[in-house]
Design an enzyme around this catalytic site. Structure first.
Site, short mmCIF file in Angstrom:
data_model
loop_
_atom_site.label_atom_id
_atom_site.label_comp_id
_atom_site.label_asym_id
_atom_site.label_seq_id
_atom_site.Cartn_x
_atom_site.Cartn_y
_atom_site.Cartn_z
N HIS A 43 44.49 45.88 40.07
CA HIS A 43 43.48 46.02 41.11
C HIS A 43 43.95 47.07 42.10
O HIS A 43 45.07 46.98 42.62
CB HIS A 43 43.23 44.67 41.80
CG HIS A 43 42.57 43.68 40.88
ND1 HIS A 43 42.99 42.38 40.74
CD2 HIS A 43 41.53 43.86 40.02
CE1 HIS A 43 42.21 41.78 39.85
NE2 HIS A 43 41.33 42.65 39.39
N GLY A 44 43.11 48.06 42.32
CA GLY A 44 43.51 49.21 43.13
C GLY A 44 43.99 48.84 44.51
O GLY A 44 44.87 49.51 45.08
N ASN A 62 40.37 43.73 35.29
CA ASN A 62 40.76 42.40 34.82
C ASN A 62 39.55 41.54 34.48
O ASN A 62 39.63 40.31 34.43
CB ASN A 62 41.64 41.70 35.87
CG ASN A 62 42.50 40.62 35.24
OD1 ASN A 62 42.90 40.72 34.08
ND2 ASN A 62 42.76 39.55 35.99
N ARG A 63 38.40 42.21 34.26
CA ARG A 63 37.21 41.55 33.71
C ARG A 63 36.67 42.37 32.55
O ARG A 63 35.57 42.12 32.08
CB ARG A 63 36.10 41.45 34.77
CG ARG A 63 36.47 40.72 36.05
CD ARG A 63 36.70 39.23 35.81
NE ARG A 63 37.02 38.59 37.08
CZ ARG A 63 38.23 38.56 37.62
NH1 ARG A 63 39.25 39.15 36.99
NH2 ARG A 63 38.45 37.97 38.77
N GLU A 122 45.66 46.25 45.38
CA GLU A 122 46.84 45.38 45.35
C GLU A 122 48.05 46.21 44.94
O GLU A 122 48.47 46.22 43.79
CB GLU A 122 46.61 44.21 44.38
CG GLU A 122 45.47 43.30 44.83
CD GLU A 122 45.00 42.32 43.75
OE1 GLU A 122 45.71 42.14 42.75
OE2 GLU A 122 43.92 41.75 43.93
N GLU A 173 50.85 36.34 41.15
CA GLU A 173 50.40 36.68 42.50
C GLU A 173 51.64 36.70 43.37
O GLU A 173 52.22 35.65 43.64
CB GLU A 173 49.40 35.64 43.00
CG GLU A 173 48.21 35.40 42.06
CD GLU A 173 47.20 36.54 42.09
OE1 GLU A 173 47.35 37.45 42.94
OE2 GLU A 173 46.28 36.53 41.27
N HIS A 225 49.86 40.94 40.79
CA HIS A 225 48.70 40.99 41.68
C HIS A 225 49.13 40.57 43.07
O HIS A 225 50.28 40.18 43.29
CB HIS A 225 47.60 40.05 41.19
CG HIS A 225 46.95 40.48 39.91
ND1 HIS A 225 45.68 40.98 39.85
CD2 HIS A 225 47.43 40.50 38.64
CE1 HIS A 225 45.40 41.29 38.58
NE2 HIS A 225 46.43 40.99 37.83
N TYR A 258 40.51 28.95 39.16
CA TYR A 258 39.10 29.34 39.03
C TYR A 258 38.95 30.10 37.73
O TYR A 258 39.76 30.96 37.42
CB TYR A 258 38.61 30.18 40.22
CG TYR A 258 39.34 31.49 40.40
CD1 TYR A 258 38.91 32.65 39.75
CD2 TYR A 258 40.45 31.59 41.23
CE1 TYR A 258 39.58 33.84 39.91
CE2 TYR A 258 41.12 32.78 41.40
CZ TYR A 258 40.67 33.90 40.74
OH TYR A 258 41.34 35.08 40.90
ZN LIG Z 1 44.42 41.18 41.43
#
Ligand SMILES: [Zn+2]
Ligand SMILES: *[C@@H]1O[C@H](CO)[C@@H](O)[C@H](O)[C@H]1NC(C)=O
Ligand SMILES: *[C@@H]1O[C@H](CO)[C@@H](O)[C@H](O)[C@H]1NC(C)=O
Ligand SMILES: *[C@@H]1O[C@H](CO)[C@@H](O)[C@H](O)[C@H]1NC(C)=O
Length: 491
Positions: free
Chosen positions: A126-127, A187-188, A129, A309, A227, A287
């Site tokens: 993710h850009g 990530n999707r 992060e 994370e 992440h 989730y």
């Molecule tokens: Zn992320």
């Protein structure tokens, strides 16, 4: 109009106070649960969160002290120059805007195939992060500086091929947003076991396709993506069939809990989490998400991947990076080292000519297959320590074999010698062969006796088998002792 602005503003404030929902990227958490299937809805939500003036202003301060994409490329080039004997640099593709996706491989024989497991670390999926990309450069430099000085560094360099992709999403980083330049959450964007939206591979983002090709090219045993936005080690499955939130473990749930715990317990305080017992979580229990990289790796690449994370703050002040590295350092090292300090490893040979067989390894009771390498037929099967496992080796055209092992904290080496289907030779001897003894001497043995009479063969196998049984006892005791010393957790 005023009302609208106020509403929008409150939404922004609200959104920025839910850090965990941003971590794995749970825009769908705040949207309706069906929105995972609609990328354009998700991206409009993203716009709402990100493309506003206050964010843009804040960003100017945020990037202070962080590497730009050019800085990162330079740091990597300097690294492979400085540490040329244990590293190489290569690109796995390009981002939408044409930025190369650079990888550093760290090993005593970079670029060469060996009978060793491979691990990959991926940062900056993710850009917005960026902590991961910085940590991975810290990691590379630490390994280079401590190789042949620190036992853990030496162990990793000599026994693992570690591939590091600091930034999977350089465009998102330079734009300061989560998605890539096409506003797609990477990530999707992977094919999913429950949602078939991503099945057309040609419509994948170039960054996603690069990862998929990479994972097909190199047989990774395990991996982790870094992440930010929470502090927890997340493991498969990430999604549930009915899209609801509950614990949904994959066949290797025990192994994944074990791996995640290595990370969280080696961390400064991840395991003390109040939100996540032990600092670990099943993805779907946190989730559910669909199209993630983690589940795809386990299903399609034979690779046990965690989603880590690593800091509550997605984009902390750069001055905090050294301390975040300090908190994560032992976790990052111990996770890679777990590839050789635990699990079952070995090679598969043909009894006929001692040739390596690129067969398959399964474990009774676990519906999952690990593939042996094409060149050397080595396999690396991660498993949580447990009393007993029955390990099965198969190869088309050969009779499969199974052996029971005792897996303590330490690793077990287990080679298989398979008989061609239809042959009667060795069918009563096969169990003796499976003992857990030195693989090299066994290979030489097999090669040496390739053309000798069956009787001589038999006598030697019985003797060897006896010796193996004796040694097995000793090795087991030794393993137990070594493991006690090895499994240290340092901050
Ligand atoms: Zn992320
Ligand atoms: C996604 O959302 C857009 C706009 O909200 C809509 O036009 C489109 O039909 C939706 N697509 C799917 C697959 O639901
Ligand atoms: C871990 O330590 C950091 C820094 O002291 C702190 O901000 C964070 O809340 C702690 N987290 C847990 C789970 O203890
Ligand atoms: C094992 O897993 C595969 C998918 O990888 C699935 O199709 C199959 O039904 C599973 N078998 C059992 C016995 O659960």
């Amino acid at each position: 109009m005023n009302l609208m602005q106020n509403l929008l503003f409150s939404l922004l404030i609200l959104a920025s106070t839910i850090p965990s929902s941003l971590a794995k990227g749970a825009f769908k958490k705040s949207l309706a649960s069906s929105d995972f299937s609609n990328a354009s809805n998700a991206s409009s939500a993203r716009h709402l969160l990100e493309d506003n003036d206050s964010r843009a202003k804040r960003r100017v301060d945020l990037v202070q002290g962080y590497m730009t994409n050019d800085d990162l490329e330079r740091a990597m080039k300097e690294f492979v120059q400085r540490c040329s004997n244990i590293s190489r640099m290569y690109s796995i593709g390009k981002s939408v805007n044409g930025v190369p996706l650079w990888v550093i491989e760290i090993s005593d024989k970079p670029g060469e195939e060996e009978t060793e497991p491979a691990f990959k670390y991926i940062g900056n999926v993710h850009g917005d992060e960026p902590v991961g990309r910085e940590l991975l450069i810290f990691l590379a430099n630490w390994l280079c500086d401590n190789h042949l000085k620190d036992p853990l560094a030496t162990l990793i360099v000599e026994n693992v091929h570690l591939h590091i992709l600091p930034s999977m999403n350089p465009d998102g980083y330079s734009l300061g947003k989560r998605g890539n330049a096409n506003n797609i959450d990477l990530n999707r964007d992977f094919p999913d076991q429950f949602v078939f939206l991503n099945d057309d591979e040609d419509s994948r983002q170039p960054e996603t396709r690069a990862i998929m090709d990479w994972a097909r090219d190199i047989r990774f045993t395990a991996s982790a993506t870094l992440h930010g936005g929470a502090l927890v080690a997340n493991y498969p499955w990430d999604g549930t069939r009915d899209k609801r939130t509950y614990y949904y473990g994959c066949p290797d749930d025990d192994t994944f809990q074990f791996m995640s715990s290595i990370y969280s317990h080696s961390h400064y305080n991840m395991s003390l989490s109040k939100e996540f017992p032990g600092g670990i979580t099943n993805g779907a229990a946190w989730y559910p998400l669909y199209g993630g990289m983690q589940d795809w790796n386990y299903i399609h690449a034979g690779c046990f991947e965690l989603t880590l994370e690593v800091s509550d703050d997605k984009w902390p002040n750069a001055s905090e990076l050294p301390i975040i590295w300090k908190y994560n350092k032992m976790s990052m090292l111990n996770l890679v080292a777990s590839l050789v300090k635990t699990g079952v490893h070995g090679r598969i040979y043909s009894s006929g000519d001692g040739r390596p067989l690129p067969g398959f390894i399964t474990v009774s009771g676990i519906n999952y297959t690990v593939r042996a390498g094409k060149a050397f037929a080595d396999y690396h099967r991660l498993l949580a320590p447990r009393d007993k496992y029955e390990v099965v080796a198969t190869m088309p055209g050969y009779k499969s074999k199974n052996t029971t092992i005792w897996l303590d904290e330490g690793p077990v080496t287990l080679d298989f010698v398979l008989d061609p289907e239809g042959s009667i030779k060795g069918s009563i001897l096969q169990n003796v062969y499976d003992c857990n003894c030195n693989s090299k001497s066994k290979l030489e043995f097999v090669q040496f006796f390739g053309g000798v009479h069956l009787e001589v063969y038999f006598v030697f196998i019985v003797i060897l088998g006896f010796l193996c049984l004796l040694f097995q006892r000793r090795v087991k005791v030794k393993n137990r002792q070594a493991a006690g010393a090895k499994r240290t957790v340092v901050v």
